[in-house]
Design a protein around this motif. Structure first.
Motif, PDB file in Angstrom:
ATOM      1  N   ILE A 124      47.522  -7.029 -17.592  1.00  0.00           N
ATOM      2  CA  ILE A 124      46.875  -5.969 -16.738  1.00  0.00           C
ATOM      3  C   ILE A 124      45.524  -5.788 -17.499  1.00  0.00           C
ATOM      4  N   SER A 125      45.317  -5.557 -18.759  1.00  0.00           N
ATOM      5  CA  SER A 125      43.994  -5.646 -19.509  1.00  0.00           C
ATOM      6  C   SER A 125      43.141  -6.666 -19.344  1.00  0.00           C
ATOM      7  N   PHE A 126      43.627  -7.930 -19.511  1.00  0.00           N
ATOM      8  CA  PHE A 126      42.951  -9.000 -18.995  1.00  0.00           C
ATOM      9  C   PHE A 126      42.255  -9.215 -17.592  1.00  0.00           C
ATOM     10  N   LEU A 127      43.333  -8.908 -16.742  1.00  0.00           N
ATOM     11  CA  LEU A 127      42.965  -8.893 -15.377  1.00  0.00           C
ATOM     12  C   LEU A 127      41.902  -7.923 -14.885  1.00  0.00           C
ATOM     13  N   TRP A 128      41.808  -6.590 -15.399  1.00  0.00           N
ATOM     14  CA  TRP A 128      40.759  -5.682 -15.186  1.00  0.00           C
ATOM     15  C   TRP A 128      39.659  -5.934 -15.684  1.00  0.00           C
ATOM     16  N   GLN A 129      39.431  -6.391 -16.969  1.00  0.00           N
ATOM     17  CA  GLN A 129      38.419  -6.609 -17.537  1.00  0.00           C
ATOM     18  C   GLN A 129      37.568  -7.734 -16.837  1.00  0.00           C
ATOM     19  N   PHE A 130      38.497  -8.794 -16.412  1.00  0.00           N
ATOM     20  CA  PHE A 130      37.946 -10.110 -16.073  1.00  0.00           C
ATOM     21  C   PHE A 130      37.278  -9.523 -14.542  1.00  0.00           C
ATOM     22  N   LEU A 131      37.901  -8.809 -14.014  1.00  0.00           N
ATOM     23  CA  LEU A 131      37.530  -8.215 -12.516  1.00  0.00           C
ATOM     24  C   LEU A 131      36.391  -7.428 -12.505  1.00  0.00           C
ATOM     25  N   HIS A 132      36.352  -6.518 -13.514  1.00  0.00           N
ATOM     26  CA  HIS A 132      35.104  -5.597 -13.729  1.00  0.00           C
ATOM     27  C   HIS A 132      33.887  -6.183 -14.042  1.00  0.00           C
ATOM     28  N   PHE A 133      34.132  -7.261 -14.941  1.00  0.00           N
ATOM     29  CA  PHE A 133      32.997  -8.172 -15.416  1.00  0.00           C
ATOM     30  C   PHE A 133      31.906  -8.607 -14.282  1.00  0.00           C
ATOM     31  N   PHE A 134      32.490  -8.913 -12.840  1.00  0.00           N
ATOM     32  CA  PHE A 134      31.996  -9.189 -12.071  1.00  0.00           C
ATOM     33  C   PHE A 134      31.759  -8.005 -10.807  1.00  0.00           C
ATOM     34  N   LEU A 135      32.765  -7.222 -10.858  1.00  0.00           N
ATOM     35  CA  LEU A 135      32.562  -5.964 -10.000  1.00  0.00           C
ATOM     36  C   LEU A 135      31.216  -4.750 -10.240  1.00  0.00           C
ATOM     37  N   GLN A 136      31.302  -4.778 -11.801  1.00  0.00           N
ATOM     38  CA  GLN A 136      30.285  -3.928 -12.245  1.00  0.00           C
ATOM     39  C   GLN A 136      28.815  -4.391 -11.657  1.00  0.00           C
ATOM     40  N   ARG A 137      28.606  -5.562 -11.366  1.00  0.00           N
ATOM     41  CA  ARG A 137      27.357  -6.086 -11.012  1.00  0.00           C
ATOM     42  C   ARG A 137      27.112  -5.677  -9.498  1.00  0.00           C
ATOM     43  N   LEU A 138      28.053  -5.249  -8.857  1.00  0.00           N
ATOM     44  CA  LEU A 138      27.721  -4.848  -7.602  1.00  0.00           C
ATOM     45  C   LEU A 138      27.847  -3.381  -7.443  1.00  0.00           C
ATOM     46  N   GLY A 139      27.793  -2.430  -8.780  1.00  0.00           N
ATOM     47  CA  GLY A 139      27.676  -0.961  -8.588  1.00  0.00           C
ATOM     48  C   GLY A 139      29.043  -0.476  -8.786  1.00  0.00           C
ATOM     49  N   MET A 140      30.123  -1.199  -8.733  1.00  0.00           N
ATOM     50  CA  MET A 140      31.386  -0.267  -8.858  1.00  0.00           C
ATOM     51  C   MET A 140      31.664  -0.100  -9.965  1.00  0.00           C
ATOM     52  N   ILE A 141      32.746   0.921 -10.193  1.00  0.00           N
ATOM     53  CA  ILE A 141      33.248   1.356 -11.346  1.00  0.00           C
ATOM     54  C   ILE A 141      34.538   1.004 -11.700  1.00  0.00           C
ATOM     55  N   ARG A 142      34.915   1.042 -12.942  1.00  0.00           N
ATOM     56  CA  ARG A 142      36.353   0.534 -13.360  1.00  0.00           C
ATOM     57  C   ARG A 142      37.408   0.925 -12.777  1.00  0.00           C
ATOM     58  N   PHE A 143      37.748   2.039 -12.029  1.00  0.00           N
ATOM     59  CA  PHE A 143      38.874   2.468 -11.337  1.00  0.00           C
ATOM     60  C   PHE A 143      38.856   1.272 -10.081  1.00  0.00           C
ATOM     61  N   THR A 144      37.956   0.713  -9.410  1.00  0.00           N
ATOM     62  CA  THR A 144      38.414  -0.049  -8.633  1.00  0.00           C
ATOM     63  C   THR A 144      38.945  -1.487  -9.195  1.00  0.00           C
ATOM     64  N   SER A 145      38.369  -1.675 -10.189  1.00  0.00           N
ATOM     65  CA  SER A 145      39.060  -2.876 -10.911  1.00  0.00           C
ATOM     66  C   SER A 145      40.509  -2.780 -11.140  1.00  0.00           C
ATOM     67  N   HIS A 146      40.753  -1.454 -11.767  1.00  0.00           N
ATOM     68  CA  HIS A 146      42.303  -1.177 -12.018  1.00  0.00           C
ATOM     69  C   HIS A 146      43.068  -1.102 -10.605  1.00  0.00           C
ATOM     70  N   MET A 147      42.470  -0.555  -9.908  1.00  0.00           N
ATOM     71  CA  MET A 147      43.390  -0.723  -8.578  1.00  0.00           C
ATOM     72  C   MET A 147      43.523  -2.080  -7.889  1.00  0.00           C
ATOM     73  N   LEU A 148      42.363  -3.016  -8.156  1.00  0.00           N
ATOM     74  CA  LEU A 148      42.560  -4.307  -7.555  1.00  0.00           C
ATOM     75  C   LEU A 148      43.441  -5.050  -8.224  1.00  0.00           C
ATOM     76  N   THR A 149      43.624  -4.665  -9.427  1.00  0.00           N
ATOM     77  CA  THR A 149      44.511  -5.669 -10.388  1.00  0.00           C
ATOM     78  C   THR A 149      45.983  -5.316  -9.981  1.00  0.00           C
ATOM     79  N   GLY A 150      46.272  -4.099  -9.586  1.00  0.00           N
ATOM     80  CA  GLY A 150      47.509  -3.539  -9.254  1.00  0.00           C
ATOM     81  C   GLY A 150      47.682  -4.203  -7.952  1.00  0.00           C
ATOM     82  N   VAL A 151      46.874  -4.249  -6.870  1.00  0.00           N
ATOM     83  CA  VAL A 151      46.866  -5.065  -5.667  1.00  0.00           C
ATOM     84  C   VAL A 151      47.393  -6.661  -5.815  1.00  0.00           C
ATOM     85  N   LEU A 152      46.696  -7.144  -6.821  1.00  0.00           N
ATOM     86  CA  LEU A 152      46.776  -8.541  -7.239  1.00  0.00           C
ATOM     87  C   LEU A 152      48.435  -8.687  -7.691  1.00  0.00           C
TER      88      LEU A 152
END
Length: 815
Positions: A65-93
């Motif tokens: 889980i830690s690896f997935l959300w950090q990996f997703l947030h690396f890209f999503l934060q460049r779109l202006g999104m926050i960490r919570f979105t990365s956490h939820m997207l990890t759960g969806v995956l």
């Protein structure tokens, strides 16, 4: 059955089958014997792999889980999104949508045996600690000090929107769906959906503002105050509704069985009485105990670990008690968190001890594990999909309107009203936890839970980028009027904002203010801002020490600053006016406090201490703060007036102004002039210093004989000549003026080195964006860009000067 002796304790199998017998090992061993343990059983099916043990299994899930959300947030934060979105997207995956039932991966992340209990318990503890920490960060004084605007917006956005949604639902949408279908949404699901949609949770709003770095802005403070009011009102209302529901379910009759309800049995009135008793204990027993712990902790010393352990044990007990009283498990820890005094030493110690682990590891685990029940494929043929989407959209629109209208009533700008409404409509961990609890208790069906979670993820992905576009707090500091020293009227009051980061900054700042030559004819109004890092609180604090009462918790924050500047005011009575403030905020948003105070008080100059301090003999750097360096850069970019960065040299043989007077000598100041608006601002300050008979000011202008090498505009050259002509012709001040011919940058370095030990202080312009033959090529070697080329040279180890350096940047106008 084979007798395995004591070796059976090494294995973690709750059951296995051998022949016709079922064997059970108790107690269970959560830890494995390694990746390649020696086989102990003749039947290979009962030899346990290391990932089948609870702890290794849990650790592997944490790691994934830690690896997935950090990996997703690396890209999503460049779109202006926050960490919570990365956490939820990890759960969806990791949910049923992508990991099909009965697959090996699905069984790994969602087990049906005792490990599911362990994972659920870990998630519940994570959520419990999250709410406790948010309670510690929250300052209940906001409820008492909140203005009418925040109260109106907070109540309207939650209570009124809930009431309107209730009227809309029961009046028009009661029959939404297909009546003959077994999948028709029931009234309970609608009530759960719009009730959660209309909430504005303080932890969710606070986390959003923290991620967007808006908690120090005017809009952020209003949103925080409104969220506190919303949380407080909805918590009271929710507790009352739960109590009334319990009364209805238990068919309790008030009056006839009241005594029996309170004394015996697991009855609603008894549980309600225990809740009230718990709140009283938290206020009148637990909170005084926390102050006793603070009293037992010496100033500057850490809180004893036994105290922190005791607090955490009490938090766990409060969660158990809240669950027994039919309240959410976070209610007890949240109340205890509110009872803990925020800020240092206890609140800060708790936050520093647990925040990194909870917010960095356990909360992502809770969010991801709560999202694993999402099954998007089940929505493809669900007939009530339109109905639930409709109620979600209506709830959002109603809440948005009932937040915008009160804000417009208080004459807020339209863009700020929309931004505030989006902040109050943001959904996060609280709403996800509420839907997960409703799903667990059967209040909502899997399809409803899936749609609600997808909406929360979509909401958290869209709102932050829109907010970044709608609301830029830096724009309110933009300079459209001239607020600098050069354009002040003669003998007018000079307003200066002096910033204090450390105790060591007090004496240098007072010495510099003294050098500005305050007098009754030309007084100095200094606004002193003591900046402290926010630890153990969720919202920033801004204190005006002129207005506060004597007995407050905040007076200890700035005692040294108060005493020192009060003494300075008395020494220059009638010439200096001092107002002292303390700002406690996050490092990333401290520049907002500085710029807002400068804007509100129409200051002409902001003075900032340099981020490095040296030992007396300059042999070592005793303080080097990257946080202060970044803060200074942020102020330079956003300041509504001129800015000065003061590099103070506390060296052997260097003197203050008072030292110079006691030695029957003068304090020598040199202004190095290259040209440009920053240098003109620096000359203005140097000319003001020259009014003081204790200070000798020398202006050294660098010139070049090569006309082709001059890259400065003729307009700038004309302004430079006119200003220097006025300074030289001013008979009220005695300034030594000289010119030095410089052919290239190499001569500049040598010339500055020759001056370095002849003066007590240098004043230079920052020269941002300036191209000059005097500094060409030196920019690449500058270590501190905020000091400019000349300022960086004067503070470098190559020159090894002993004098202090003041670098001036004139106000950057937006027109």
């Amino acid at each position: 059955m084979e007798d395995f002796g004591d070796d059976k304790m090494l294995y973690l199998r709750d059951t296995w089958r051998q022949g016709t017998m079922i064997c059970d090992v108790v107690p269970l061993n959560p830890s494995s014997n390694g990746v390649w343990p020696e086989e102990k059983f003749s039947d290979p099916n009962i030899n346990v792999h290391f990932w089948s043990y609870t702890f290794p299994h849990l650790q592997m899930i944490f790691l994934i889980i830690s690896f997935l959300w950090q990996f997703l947030h690396f890209f999503l934060q460049r779109l202006g999104m926050i960490r919570f979105t990365s956490h939820m997207l990890t759960g969806v995956l990791l949910s049923k949508t992508f990991l099909k039932e009965n697959s090996a991966a699905r069984r790994f992340f969602s087990t049906e045996d005792y490990k599911e209990i362990v994972f659920s318990l870990t998630a519940a503890c994570s959520y419990m600690m999250f709410w406790f920490l948010m309670g510690v960060k929250m300052d209940m004084s906001l409820v008492r000090t909140t203005g009418r605007k925040a109260i109106t917006i907070g109540i309207s956005s939650v209570l009124l929107s809930t009431l309107v949604c209730s009227v809309i639902f029961f009046g028009n949408l009661r029959d939404v769906g297909t009546k003959k279908s077994d999948h028709t949404l029931n009234s309970l699901e609608y009530v759960v959906i719009y009730s959660i949609q209309c909430l504005s949770s303080f932890p969710v709003v606070g986390n959003l503002l923290f991620e967007l770095k808006l908690q120090n802005s005017e809009l952020g403070r209003l949103a925080i105050s409104s969220a506190v009011v919303s949380d407080f009102s909805t918590s009271v209302l929710a507790s009352a509704l739960i109590f009334m529901k319990e009364l209805k379910d238990d068919q309790t009759r008030l009056g006839s069985v009241f005594i029996g309800d309170v004394i015996v049995g697991d009855r609603p009135l008894k549980r309600a009485g225990i809740v009230v008793l718990f709140v009283c204990v938290a206020i009148y027993v637990f909170r005084p105990l926390m102050f006793y712990i603070i009293k037992q902790t010496p100033s500057g010393r850490p809180v004893k670990p036994i105290y922190l352990t005791t607090v955490i044990v009490m938090v766990s007990g409060s969660a158990i008690l809240a669950n027994w009283c039919k309240q959410s498990i976070f209610m007890g820890p949240f109340i205890l968190g509110l009872a803990v005094p925020h800020g240092p030493p206890l609140g800060s110690a708790i936050i520093e001890k647990f925040e990194s682990a909870i917010f960095g590891t356990f909360i992502p685990f809770f969010i991801a594990s709560s999202s694993t029940e999402i099954d998007i494929t089940a929505l493809f043929h669900w007939k009530d999909l339109k109905g639930i989407i409709l109620i979600i959209l209506i709830s959002f629109v109603v809440k948005f309107i009932f937040t915008t209208v009160p804000a417009l009533f208080y004459r807020m700008p339209m863009e700020d009203c929309f931004a505030l409404s989006l902040i109050m409509s943001f959904k996060g961990i609280f709403e996800l936890g509420a839907y997960a609890l409703a799903f667990q208790r059967g209040s909502v069906r899997p399809e409803t839970f899936t749609v609600a979670c997808l909406y929360i993820m979509l909401n958290s992905a869209i709102i932050p980028p829109i907010l970044r576009y709608l609301y830029d707090p830096a724009r309110m500091y933009a300079g459209y009027e001239k607020r600098n020293m050069q354009h002040l009227k003669p003998n007018s009051e000079l307003s200066i904002l002096s910033c204090i980061y450390r105790t060591d900054d007090i004496r240098p700042m007072i010495n510099l203010l003294e050098a500005t030559c305050p007098s009754r004819e030309s007084p100095v109004a200094t606004y002193v801002l003591h900046l402290l890092e926010l630890v153990g609180q969720a919202h920033s604090i801004f204190i005006s020490h002129k207005l506060q009462t004597l007995k407050t918790e905040e007076t200890s924050y700035s005692n040294n600053v108060l005493v020192s500047f009060e003494k300075f005011r008395k020494e220059f009575y009638g010439s200096v006016f001092v107002s002292i403030f303390t700002a406690i905020s996050m490092p990333d948003t401290m520049h907002g406090d500085i710029c807002m105070l400068a804007l509100n008080n129409t200051t002409s100059l902001i003075l900032l201490p340099f981020h490095q301090t040296w030992s007396a003999d300059r042999s070592a750097i005793i303080s080097n703060s990257s946080m202060i360096m970044n803060l200074n850069k942020s102020v330079l970019d956003a300041a509504p007036c001129s800015v000065g960065i003061f590099v103070y040299r506390s060296s052997v043989g260097r003197r203050t102004i008072n030292d110079a007077v006691s030695n029957l000598s003068t304090y020598n100041v040199c202004m190095v002039f290259l040209g440009g608006k920053d240098d003109r601002e620096a000359v203005t300050l140097a000319a003001r210093m020259a009014r003081d008979p204790r200070i000798t000011v020398t202006i050294v202008r660098m010139i070049t004989t090569d006309e082709n090498a001059r890259e400065k505009s003729e307009w700038d050259k004309m302004l430079d000549d006119e200003l220097l002509r006025d300074v030289k012709s001013n008979t009220l001040v005695d300034i030594f003026y000289s010119e030095k011919a410089i052919e290239d940058a190499s001569e500049t370095s040598g010339f500055l080195k020759s001056l370095s030990n002849d003066f007590d202080m240098f004043i230079v312009g920052r020269g941002k964006g300036r191209t000059s033959v005097f500094t060409e090529g030196l920019e690449e070697w500058s270590e501190f860009k905020e000091l400019g080329v000349v300022g960086d040279l004067l503070t470098s180890h190559d020159i090894n000067g002993q004098a202090s350096v003041l670098v001036i940047q004139q106000q950057q106008l937006m027109i």
